[in-house]
Motif scaffolding. Structure first.
Motif, mmCIF file in Angstrom:
data_model
loop_
_atom_site.group_PDB
_atom_site.id
_atom_site.type_symbol
_atom_site.label_atom_id
_atom_site.label_comp_id
_atom_site.label_asym_id
_atom_site.label_seq_id
_atom_site.Cartn_x
_atom_site.Cartn_y
_atom_site.Cartn_z
ATOM 1 N N ASP A 30 0.827 -1.213 0.000
ATOM 2 C CA ASP A 30 0.000 0.000 0.000
ATOM 3 C C ASP A 30 0.858 1.259 0.000
ATOM 4 N N ALA A 31 1.888 1.261 0.807
ATOM 5 C CA ALA A 31 2.799 2.410 0.848
ATOM 6 C C ALA A 31 3.522 2.573 -0.482
ATOM 7 N N GLN A 32 3.913 1.455 -1.110
ATOM 8 C CA GLN A 32 4.606 1.514 -2.399
ATOM 9 C C GLN A 32 3.694 2.114 -3.469
ATOM 10 N N ARG A 33 2.425 1.694 -3.489
ATOM 11 C CA ARG A 33 1.481 2.249 -4.460
ATOM 12 C C ARG A 33 1.310 3.755 -4.254
ATOM 13 N N THR A 34 1.265 4.177 -3.002
ATOM 14 C CA THR A 34 1.117 5.593 -2.704
ATOM 15 C C THR A 34 2.332 6.379 -3.192
ATOM 16 N N VAL A 35 3.516 5.887 -2.884
ATOM 17 C CA VAL A 35 4.746 6.561 -3.322
ATOM 18 C C VAL A 35 4.839 6.548 -4.853
ATOM 19 N N ASP A 36 4.556 5.415 -5.474
ATOM 20 C CA ASP A 36 4.608 5.324 -6.932
ATOM 21 C C ASP A 36 3.616 6.290 -7.586
ATOM 22 N N GLY A 37 2.416 6.394 -7.019
ATOM 23 C CA GLY A 37 1.422 7.318 -7.561
ATOM 24 C C GLY A 37 1.868 8.760 -7.448
ATOM 25 N N TRP A 38 2.453 9.103 -6.296
ATOM 26 C CA TRP A 38 2.952 10.462 -6.100
ATOM 27 C C TRP A 38 4.059 10.773 -7.098
ATOM 28 N N VAL A 39 4.989 9.839 -7.263
ATOM 29 C CA VAL A 39 6.092 10.039 -8.209
ATOM 30 C C VAL A 39 5.549 10.185 -9.627
ATOM 31 N N ASP A 40 4.583 9.347 -10.000
ATOM 32 C CA ASP A 40 3.974 9.460 -11.330
ATOM 33 C C ASP A 40 3.387 10.852 -11.553
ATOM 34 N N HIS A 41 2.666 11.361 -10.567
ATOM 35 C CA HIS A 41 2.045 12.683 -10.709
ATOM 36 C C HIS A 41 3.090 13.787 -10.851
#
Length: 111
Positions: A42-53
């Motif tokens: 869950d934390a990885q998805r959050t970080v990955d989403g932030w980086v993508d944005h």
């Protein structure tokens, strides 16, 4: 009625936009290089989403800067006297990753 920009100002603005594109490219590279792998999904998805944005935002800024450089180059070419040819650098920098590619896809394959 619009007054045309002064010819000496156009190259200066183009230089600033080119510097902006360079800074954005470096920021994108730094962000992708600092991407960490977390053990928590869950934390990885959050970080990955932030980086993508953030990377998408940086690419959008770079794209708009490139469009403005191209517009300024055309304006400068129109204002140049016939005996003073204008050398125009291409507005499109082929060193950038395609904007439809996910930045995380590119960073996963790297060791």
């Amino acid at each position: 009625m619009r007054r045309p920009s002064e010819p000496p100002a156009l190259p200066a603005v183009s230089d600033v936009l080119h510097s902006l594109s360079d800074a954005v490219s470096r920021a994108e590279d730094d962000l992708l290089a600092s991407l960490v792998v977390l053990g928590e999904p869950d934390a990885q998805r959050t970080v990955d989403g932030w980086v993508d944005h953030v990377v998408d935002l940086l690419r959008a800024v770079d794209e708009v800067a490139g469009q403005h450089r191209a517009t300024l180059a055309r304006a400068q070419a129109r204002q140049a006297p016939d005996d003073d040819p204008v050398v125009v650098a291409p507005a499109d920098d082929s060193t950038h990753v395609a904007s439809n590619a996910s930045p995380l896809d590119a960073s996963v394959d790297q060791p």
